[in-house]
Design a protein around this motif. Sequence first.
Motif, PDB file in Angstrom:
ATOM      1  N   GLY A 152       2.786  10.133  12.930  1.00 26.18           N
ATOM      2  CA  GLY A 152       3.090  11.536  12.961  1.00 26.18           C
ATOM      3  C   GLY A 152       3.743  12.182  11.823  1.00 26.18           C
ATOM      4  N   GLU A 153       4.582  11.427  11.182  1.00 27.88           N
ATOM      5  CA  GLU A 153       5.576  11.841   9.989  1.00 27.88           C
ATOM      6  C   GLU A 153       4.972  11.421   8.658  1.00 27.88           C
ATOM      7  N   THR A 154       4.776  12.507   7.672  1.00 31.01           N
ATOM      8  CA  THR A 154       4.244  12.334   6.565  1.00 31.01           C
ATOM      9  C   THR A 154       4.951  12.036   5.305  1.00 31.01           C
ATOM     10  N   PHE A 155       4.633  10.973   4.629  1.00 30.10           N
ATOM     11  CA  PHE A 155       5.435  10.790   3.250  1.00 30.10           C
ATOM     12  C   PHE A 155       4.417  10.799   2.093  1.00 30.10           C
ATOM     13  N   GLU A 156       5.090  11.047   0.988  1.00 29.85           N
ATOM     14  CA  GLU A 156       4.374  10.898  -0.229  1.00 29.85           C
ATOM     15  C   GLU A 156       5.216  10.500  -1.310  1.00 29.85           C
ATOM     16  N   GLU A 157       4.631   9.224  -2.149  1.00 30.14           N
ATOM     17  CA  GLU A 157       5.357   8.818  -3.180  1.00 30.14           C
ATOM     18  C   GLU A 157       4.642   8.500  -4.381  1.00 30.14           C
ATOM     19  N   HIS A 158       5.054   8.244  -5.722  1.00 34.04           N
ATOM     20  CA  HIS A 158       4.244   7.866  -6.633  1.00 34.04           C
ATOM     21  C   HIS A 158       5.061   6.849  -7.399  1.00 34.04           C
ATOM     22  N   GLN A 214      -3.661  -1.433 -10.437  1.00 31.68           N
ATOM     23  CA  GLN A 214      -3.764  -0.211  -9.511  1.00 31.68           C
ATOM     24  C   GLN A 214      -3.259  -0.754  -8.100  1.00 31.68           C
ATOM     25  N   TYR A 215      -3.692  -1.957  -7.602  1.00 28.64           N
ATOM     26  CA  TYR A 215      -3.016  -2.254  -6.218  1.00 28.64           C
ATOM     27  C   TYR A 215      -1.654  -2.592  -6.235  1.00 28.64           C
ATOM     28  N   ASP A 216      -1.216  -2.943  -7.527  1.00 27.23           N
ATOM     29  CA  ASP A 216       0.355  -3.136  -7.525  1.00 27.23           C
ATOM     30  C   ASP A 216       1.028  -1.942  -7.442  1.00 27.23           C
ATOM     31  N   ALA A 217       0.463  -0.836  -8.324  1.00 28.40           N
ATOM     32  CA  ALA A 217       1.063   0.493  -8.241  1.00 28.40           C
ATOM     33  C   ALA A 217       0.979   1.158  -6.867  1.00 28.40           C
ATOM     34  N   PHE A 218      -0.130   0.827  -5.988  1.00 33.63           N
ATOM     35  CA  PHE A 218      -0.274   1.277  -4.651  1.00 33.63           C
ATOM     36  C   PHE A 218       0.869   0.704  -3.869  1.00 33.63           C
ATOM     37  N   MET A 219       1.194  -0.734  -4.023  1.00 39.09           N
ATOM     38  CA  MET A 219       2.219  -1.289  -3.294  1.00 39.09           C
ATOM     39  C   MET A 219       3.687  -0.969  -3.591  1.00 39.09           C
ATOM     40  N   ALA A 264       4.333   2.094  -4.569  1.00 40.21           N
ATOM     41  CA  ALA A 264       4.533   3.443  -4.004  1.00 40.21           C
ATOM     42  C   ALA A 264       4.893   3.312  -2.512  1.00 40.21           C
ATOM     43  N   LEU A 265       4.053   2.536  -1.779  1.00 41.04           N
ATOM     44  CA  LEU A 265       4.379   2.014  -0.417  1.00 41.04           C
ATOM     45  C   LEU A 265       5.468   1.602  -0.139  1.00 41.04           C
ATOM     46  N   LYS A 266       6.170   0.806  -1.140  1.00 37.37           N
ATOM     47  CA  LYS A 266       7.512   0.140  -0.754  1.00 37.37           C
ATOM     48  C   LYS A 266       8.302   1.316  -0.730  1.00 37.37           C
ATOM     49  N   LYS A 267       8.218   2.470  -1.623  1.00 41.96           N
ATOM     50  CA  LYS A 267       9.019   3.392  -1.824  1.00 41.96           C
ATOM     51  C   LYS A 267       9.184   4.139  -0.513  1.00 41.96           C
ATOM     52  N   VAL A 268       8.038   4.530   0.251  1.00 40.12           N
ATOM     53  CA  VAL A 268       8.111   5.043   1.650  1.00 40.12           C
ATOM     54  C   VAL A 268       8.700   4.441   2.576  1.00 40.12           C
ATOM     55  N   VAL A 273       5.850  -9.930   2.830  1.00 34.03           N
ATOM     56  CA  VAL A 273       5.687 -10.437   1.586  1.00 34.03           C
ATOM     57  C   VAL A 273       4.180 -10.773   1.394  1.00 34.03           C
ATOM     58  N   LEU A 274       3.667 -10.444   0.234  1.00 34.36           N
ATOM     59  CA  LEU A 274       2.046 -10.759   0.074  1.00 34.36           C
ATOM     60  C   LEU A 274       2.219 -12.056  -0.673  1.00 34.36           C
ATOM     61  N   THR A 275       1.742 -13.117   0.216  1.00 38.71           N
ATOM     62  CA  THR A 275       1.582 -14.594  -0.162  1.00 38.71           C
ATOM     63  C   THR A 275       0.223 -14.909  -0.891  1.00 38.71           C
ATOM     64  N   ASP A 276      -0.840 -14.543  -0.325  1.00 40.14           N
ATOM     65  CA  ASP A 276      -2.108 -14.825  -0.954  1.00 40.14           C
ATOM     66  C   ASP A 276      -2.973 -13.569  -0.629  1.00 40.14           C
ATOM     67  N   TYR A 277      -3.694 -13.709  -1.753  1.00 39.73           N
ATOM     68  CA  TYR A 277      -4.794 -12.250  -1.808  1.00 39.73           C
ATOM     69  C   TYR A 277      -6.259 -13.158  -2.350  1.00 39.73           C
ATOM     70  N   ALA A 278      -7.278 -12.891  -1.590  1.00 38.26           N
ATOM     71  CA  ALA A 278      -8.424 -13.559  -1.785  1.00 38.26           C
ATOM     72  C   ALA A 278      -9.605 -12.715  -1.605  1.00 38.26           C
ATOM     73  N   VAL A 279     -10.702 -12.651  -2.435  1.00 35.68           N
ATOM     74  CA  VAL A 279     -11.600 -11.707  -2.582  1.00 35.68           C
ATOM     75  C   VAL A 279     -13.235 -12.304  -2.234  1.00 35.68           C
ATOM     76  N   ARG A 280     -14.038 -11.964  -1.210  1.00 36.12           N
ATOM     77  CA  ARG A 280     -15.227 -12.556  -1.143  1.00 36.12           C
ATOM     78  C   ARG A 280     -16.356 -11.478  -0.981  1.00 36.12           C
ATOM     79  N   ILE A 281     -17.300 -11.960  -1.872  1.00 32.55           N
ATOM     80  CA  ILE A 281     -18.664 -11.113  -1.720  1.00 32.55           C
ATOM     81  C   ILE A 281     -19.843 -12.055  -1.163  1.00 32.55           C
ATOM     82  N   PRO A 282     -20.777 -11.351  -0.738  1.00 33.33           N
ATOM     83  CA  PRO A 282     -21.923 -12.199  -0.064  1.00 33.33           C
ATOM     84  C   PRO A 282     -22.416 -13.051  -1.470  1.00 33.33           C
ATOM     85  N   PRO A 283     -23.095 -14.259  -0.985  1.00 35.89           N
ATOM     86  CA  PRO A 283     -23.747 -15.013  -2.226  1.00 35.89           C
ATOM     87  C   PRO A 283     -24.944 -14.033  -2.668  1.00 35.89           C
ATOM     88  N   GLY A 284     -25.012 -14.043  -3.942  1.00 34.98           N
ATOM     89  CA  GLY A 284     -25.972 -13.458  -4.816  1.00 34.98           C
ATOM     90  C   GLY A 284     -25.621 -11.712  -4.755  1.00 34.98           C
TER      91      GLY A 284
END
Length: 510
Positions: A419-425, A431-436, A438-442, A452-463
Amino acid sequence: MPQTKRTIEIMDTTLRDGEQTSGVSFSASEKLTIAQLLLTEVKVDRIEIASARVSEGEFDAVKKITKWAKANGLLNRVEVLTFVDGDVSVKWMLEAGARVMNLLTKGSLNHLTHQLKKKPEEHFADVAAVLELAKKKGLEANIYLEDWSNGMRHSREYVFQYLDFLVTQPLKRIMLPDTLGILTPAEVFEFVSSIVQRYPGIHFDFHAHNDYDLGTANVLEGVKAGAHGLHLTVNGMGERAGNAPLASAIAVLNDFMPNVKTHVVEKSLYSVSKLVETFSGFRIPVNKPVVGENVFTQTAGIHADGDKKNKLYFSDLMPERFGRQRKYALGKTSGKANIENNLAQLGIQLSDADLKKVTQRIIELGDRKEVVTQADLPYIISDVLDSNTIQDKVKIENYVLTHSKNLNPSATIQVSIEGETFEEHAQGDGQYDAFMNALKKVYKAKKQELPVLTDYAVRIPPGGKTDALCETIITWRLNHKEFKTRGLDSDQTVSAIKATQKMLNTIPHG
């Protein structure tokens, strides 16, 4: 006694008339491959592969095809368009190794008078000379009556005068083309039947064009009128609006003409369609009958429900006939039955409650004009079921991400925590690093550390395409324990943000 079926001879002219499609030119090797597939897999009776005298490339292609055809006992099923030009086309045929010529002649008085500027008797004499030479050289001859349809409309006496002459000549077939695609089905039936009845011992082919989108209908009427053969092209390729399409014509004959048959193998029609589409670069519409990508796809949920209950939306035009499979589209009009049919094909079962949630998520994606495919389903299910276990105490309400040349990426975020709102820059390496950052500031303001982020994987469907759904799986470590969260979106950064929001709702808040 069972009635004997009349066999309709199919001549495919994709490699000659079809290649006259604007912007299309097959290489010699492509022509050979298509010719081999048409004769050995699709099993058309004949193929017309080229026009004589056109180019060196055409000559090389014909030599390749005739060499292969001769070695396989198929040379008499390979045909070349030739012209009334004395001995020129005949010599070309002999040098190319071809043995069946389709001689192009004038089937209307209008063409004869204004293009050749000759009288009928002069043209007949020229044609007779070529036919006599072809016979002497051991060539088999068929004959085209170019503009025959206009001839029947406006100079019928000339057409019959010409046919009276042709039936005395050394010919195997007389071919009746609707050169400009002008005929109605009623005219086709009248014109063809009048000729077949007048010359009962002669083989007549009908050659339809599609300028008024009547090609397939005219083919049906031509056969009803007694035509012995048809000229067709793969995907309806050809000049202007193209020729009558092979797949549609075969389906129509098989389903609506019980007294006729062809040698064409329906199951091979889709594969030859895709091959010709690839070689020609001539893309066929997704809604093109029989071979289009969408023609066996049900979109409305009520249709899928009807298919499931008693195949209520099935017809004789079954996809399996053409080596294809029925599909159920996923999008905003999807119903539960659509989803169930797709899940069954994947071997997945869900409870009614989970199925309802997955259906709702697919409808939401469809409303955003997202393209949802069967391959996306496992990712959507994973995301939806994962979200079911999480309470949204923390929400990423808004964010602005920027990426500019020679400037560090930045993010401005608005986060609601119980219920409490925070805003940071903040800025970052991406872009994702910048997002994180800003989130750390909050969370620093709340005096709380993030995992701590230890792994980051991206998947899309075959083809997957550029608009495919993207699943981001992030592994986090907190207090020496690791856990994973997933996010799903067509934008990779947004899917990572969604996975991060799940992480924020997983960790304790003090």
